[in-house]
Design an enzyme around this catalytic site. Sequence first.
Site, PDB file in Angstrom:
ATOM      1  N   ASP A   1      -4.669   4.741   6.170  1.00 27.47           N
ATOM      2  CA  ASP A   1      -5.287   5.801   6.960  1.00 27.47           C
ATOM      3  C   ASP A   1      -6.189   5.120   8.004  1.00 27.47           C
ATOM      4  O   ASP A   1      -5.687   4.610   9.001  1.00 27.47           O
ATOM      5  CB  ASP A   1      -6.045   6.699   5.964  1.00 27.47           C
ATOM      6  CG  ASP A   1      -6.678   7.923   6.571  1.00 27.47           C
ATOM      7  OD1 ASP A   1      -6.620   8.088   7.790  1.00 27.47           O
ATOM      8  OD2 ASP A   1      -7.238   8.745   5.821  1.00 27.47           O
TER       9      ASP A   1
ATOM     10  N   GLU B   1       0.839  -1.201   0.000  1.00 27.81           N
ATOM     11  CA  GLU B   1       0.000   0.000   0.000  1.00 27.81           C
ATOM     12  C   GLU B   1       0.873   1.250   0.000  1.00 27.81           C
ATOM     13  O   GLU B   1       1.967   1.246   0.567  1.00 27.81           O
ATOM     14  CB  GLU B   1      -0.872   0.020   1.263  1.00 27.81           C
ATOM     15  CG  GLU B   1      -2.241  -0.609   1.096  1.00 27.81           C
ATOM     16  CD  GLU B   1      -3.244   0.311   0.384  1.00 27.81           C
ATOM     17  OE1 GLU B   1      -2.825   1.260  -0.312  1.00 27.81           O
ATOM     18  OE2 GLU B   1      -4.437   0.065   0.535  1.00 27.81           O
ATOM     19  N   ASP B   2       0.393   2.305  -0.618  1.00 29.69           N
ATOM     20  CA  ASP B   2       1.069   3.595  -0.540  1.00 29.69           C
ATOM     21  C   ASP B   2       0.891   4.192   0.854  1.00 29.69           C
ATOM     22  O   ASP B   2       1.825   4.642   1.482  1.00 29.69           O
ATOM     23  CB  ASP B   2       0.535   4.566  -1.608  1.00 29.69           C
ATOM     24  CG  ASP B   2      -0.995   4.638  -1.641  1.00 29.69           C
ATOM     25  OD1 ASP B   2      -1.663   3.836  -0.949  1.00 29.69           O
ATOM     26  OD2 ASP B   2      -1.523   5.498  -2.357  1.00 29.69           O
TER      27      ASP B   2
ATOM     28  N   PHE C   1      -3.393  15.230   5.341  1.00 26.10           N
ATOM     29  CA  PHE C   1      -3.453  14.761   3.957  1.00 26.10           C
ATOM     30  C   PHE C   1      -2.122  14.977   3.243  1.00 26.10           C
ATOM     31  O   PHE C   1      -1.529  16.046   3.332  1.00 26.10           O
ATOM     32  CB  PHE C   1      -4.575  15.498   3.215  1.00 26.10           C
ATOM     33  CG  PHE C   1      -4.940  14.827   1.932  1.00 26.10           C
ATOM     34  CD1 PHE C   1      -5.773  13.712   1.928  1.00 26.10           C
ATOM     35  CD2 PHE C   1      -4.436  15.272   0.723  1.00 26.10           C
ATOM     36  CE1 PHE C   1      -6.095  13.068   0.747  1.00 26.10           C
ATOM     37  CE2 PHE C   1      -4.749  14.628  -0.470  1.00 26.10           C
ATOM     38  CZ  PHE C   1      -5.586  13.528  -0.455  1.00 26.10           C
TER      39      PHE C   1
ATOM     40  N   ARG D   1       0.268  12.968  -8.417  1.00 21.24           N
ATOM     41  CA  ARG D   1       0.879  11.636  -8.339  1.00 21.24           C
ATOM     42  C   ARG D   1       2.328  11.639  -8.820  1.00 21.24           C
ATOM     43  O   ARG D   1       3.134  10.817  -8.407  1.00 21.24           O
ATOM     44  CB  ARG D   1       0.102  10.632  -9.208  1.00 21.24           C
ATOM     45  CG  ARG D   1      -1.274  10.302  -8.706  1.00 21.24           C
ATOM     46  CD  ARG D   1      -1.771   9.033  -9.388  1.00 21.24           C
ATOM     47  NE  ARG D   1      -3.210   8.848  -9.254  1.00 21.24           N
ATOM     48  CZ  ARG D   1      -3.802   8.257  -8.216  1.00 21.24           C
ATOM     49  NH1 ARG D   1      -3.092   7.819  -7.213  1.00 21.24           N
ATOM     50  NH2 ARG D   1      -5.108   8.111  -8.173  1.00 21.24           N
TER      51      ARG D   1
HETATM   52  P1  IMP Z   1      -8.074   4.025   4.342  1.00 19.58           P
HETATM   53  O1  IMP Z   1      -9.064   3.083   3.710  1.00 19.58           O
HETATM   54  O2  IMP Z   1      -8.751   5.084   5.176  1.00 19.58           O
HETATM   55  O3  IMP Z   1      -7.008   3.315   5.148  1.00 19.58           O
HETATM   56  O4  IMP Z   1      -7.379   4.815   3.182  1.00 19.58           O
HETATM   57  C1  IMP Z   1      -6.565   4.117   2.322  1.00 19.58           C
HETATM   58  C2  IMP Z   1      -6.459   4.713   0.937  1.00 19.58           C
HETATM   59  O5  IMP Z   1      -6.941   6.037   0.854  1.00 19.58           O
HETATM   60  C3  IMP Z   1      -4.992   4.780   0.572  1.00 19.58           C
HETATM   61  O6  IMP Z   1      -4.578   3.594  -0.051  1.00 19.58           O
HETATM   62  C4  IMP Z   1      -4.944   5.975  -0.340  1.00 19.58           C
HETATM   63  O7  IMP Z   1      -5.223   5.566  -1.657  1.00 19.58           O
HETATM   64  C5  IMP Z   1      -6.026   6.879   0.184  1.00 19.58           C
HETATM   65  N1  IMP Z   1      -5.476   7.877   1.132  1.00 19.58           N
HETATM   66  C6  IMP Z   1      -5.540   7.852   2.486  1.00 19.58           C
HETATM   67  N2  IMP Z   1      -4.932   8.916   3.032  1.00 19.58           N
HETATM   68  C7  IMP Z   1      -4.456   9.630   1.982  1.00 19.58           C
HETATM   69  C8  IMP Z   1      -3.680  10.851   1.903  1.00 19.58           C
HETATM   70  O8  IMP Z   1      -3.320  11.512   2.904  1.00 19.58           O
HETATM   71  N3  IMP Z   1      -3.363  11.256   0.644  1.00 19.58           N
HETATM   72  C9  IMP Z   1      -3.718  10.573  -0.483  1.00 19.58           C
HETATM   73  N4  IMP Z   1      -4.417   9.441  -0.443  1.00 19.58           N
HETATM   74  C10 IMP Z   1      -4.791   8.970   0.778  1.00 19.58           C
HETATM   75 MG    MG Z   2      -4.107   3.289  -1.961  1.00 20.26          MG
END
Ligand code: IMP
Ligand code: MG
Length: 178
Positions: free
Chosen positions: A104, A100-101, A153, A166
């Site tokens: 969150d 994963e990048d 963010f 990106r």
């Molecule tokens: P989660 O489901 O809340 O854990 O979010 C995961 C996905 O949301 C990541 O794989 C990202 O693609 C996107 N994401 C979450 N936080 C950020 C951020 O700060 N910047 C850009 N993309 C984010």
């Molecule tokens: Mg992602």
Amino acid sequence: MKLLDKEFEKYISELEIAERVSELAEEISENYANDEVLILSVLNGAFIFTADLIRNLQCDYQLVFVFANSYDGMESSGEVKTCYTFGRKLLQGKRVLILEDIIDTGNTLKYLLSEIHQQKPQGIEIASLLLKPDAYKLDKKIRFVGFNIPNDFVVGYGMDYNESGRNLKDIYILKHQK
Ligand code: IMP
Ligand code: MG
């Protein structure tokens, strides 16, 4: 630096990222030294991290991709959609490493984990370049973490703000309004 309607500032440099990615590749290579690992890269965000990481790996691996989407602008929408680019049966009996990048809330991961579990892999580990520990809600430990970051963010190095940013080589963080 302005991106669409928001101001961002440099947060993690290209050099710091490269150093950390090569350390992660070393840890991952050691962990899978005796076994092939099936790397599952989560698109779109992880494409640059994946490209850099695999070029530093020294273990045997297979690489596959899944598209996962839950974000809308700067908020997690809660609803996750996935699209696998391979037959999911491939996961059966494998040691799977999700790439994963950024993690969150863990919402996307929770959804992916439940889908992967159904295929009965030998094990599932996770590597994420960034983790927001204060937002993360799951019990599943993230085995390989590049950087822990605050609940703000970020963009760049594959990560976007409404599909912008990106291509940035460094990682930028949202500037707080004064
Ligand atoms: P989660 O489901 O809340 O854990 O979010 C995961 C996905 O949301 C990541 O794989 C990202 O693609 C996107 N994401 C979450 N936080 C950020 C951020 O700060 N910047 C850009 N993309 C984010
Ligand atoms: Mg992602």
